[in-house]
Scaffold this active site. Sequence first.
Site, short mmCIF file in Angstrom:
data_model
loop_
_atom_site.label_atom_id
_atom_site.label_comp_id
_atom_site.label_asym_id
_atom_site.label_seq_id
_atom_site.Cartn_x
_atom_site.Cartn_y
_atom_site.Cartn_z
N ASP A 82 -5.81 -2.86 7.81
CA ASP A 82 -4.86 -3.63 8.62
C ASP A 82 -3.92 -4.47 7.77
OD1 ASP A 82 -7.17 -5.18 7.94
OD2 ASP A 82 -6.57 -6.69 9.40
N GLU A 175 -9.56 -6.86 8.57
CA GLU A 175 -9.89 -7.92 7.62
C GLU A 175 -9.10 -9.18 7.93
OE1 GLU A 175 -9.23 -10.31 3.88
OE2 GLU A 175 -7.78 -9.29 5.17
#
Length: 413
Positions: A82, A175
């Site tokens: 991400d 994350e």
Amino acid sequence: MTIVERFLNYTRINTTTDRNKGAAGIMPSSPGQMELAQLLARELTELGLEDIRLRDTAILTATLPSNTSKCVPTVSFFAHLDTSAEQVNDTQAQIVAYNGGDIVLNSALDIVLKEAEFPEIAQYRGQEIIVTDGTSLLGADDKAAIAAIMHAVKVLVENPSIEHGPVKVAFVPDEEQGLRGAKAFDVEEFGADFGYTLDCCGIGEFVHENWNAGNAVVTFTGQSAHPMSAKGKLKNSLLMAHKFIAMLPPGEAPEYTDGREGYYWVKELAGNSAKTVLKMDIRDFSKQGYADRMAFLQKLADSCQVLWGEQAVHIDLSDRYENVANSLEGEASFPIDIAKEAYSRNGIEMNAIPMRGGYDGAVLSQKGLPCPNIFTGAHNFHSIYEYLPVSSLEAASNVVVDVIRITAERIDA
């Protein structure tokens, strides 16, 4: 495919983390993360890796089998899929030949990366640098890491003369909102002996210590009353919360601290005169300092409870993650030594920095997989001024290859 082409391909997939879906427990929180994981799974298959597993959560793992008869520890590498939600637009990356001065990212919108504001860019004069058009993040956090790891695997596959033990790779989602992918990661099933994340900063930087991190939720319960008859009856929970905050140590907040200085961070305050909830982050690099901070908050809450009475204050303290350094002490410090030698072989002076934040390696280390952090080469994470020198990206991948090489060589030492 060159490492730059690989990176640019990854940036074309929008993997912005979705905080709302993340808060609802959905993982991956955005469809682009699964799209990128699927692309990586196909590339890993083409490279001939084994035990490729893509889970419904977008956690992707794979293994490059050992090519030696020696019993070499299994080393692993992690990156996250991400990108931060600070910007949500699709990335329009461009490569510029940097010869000093400012870089015009977008002339139509007058968006300029100014050397005066980002003076560290001067060290990359004469190099190619990857930037955006100023309307999005670059996504080098953490797609530079993905490209570096994938290219390193390609180098090993194409050069079987490089002796290596088992190598495992893992790509995890979300994350950027509480290390959710790492928290869901099954370290025991993965089966690695040690690992490295690539999720940091400029060339040469290395992280093997970060926060011991915790949370505090303090609930203040007052007594509401109509103003016309409030005297002696009204107990204002909002004022209790403000008095509590005023009793925190002065100067021990993020805006007053740096380096290895810990802090209390007042992050959220919401409520009314009857009930108010205060949310705080607690951070300290040392075990004892962290324990002392948590104990101080508990004592402060207990003292306020005695002062205000009638169950006026309730505090809920919880741990978020530990300092990676806790898992790299004594004989367990060998991943640091291997990385230092890999940096040296590439002519890179290691600059070990304390990370004033969390990263996937903190969670993985706490789960039993020691996991310090190697540079990606990028700068200005979470900003439209994010940039990535091509030579630094190449260096990150070269360091990964040498970490793998050195791990095998040390069996003969």
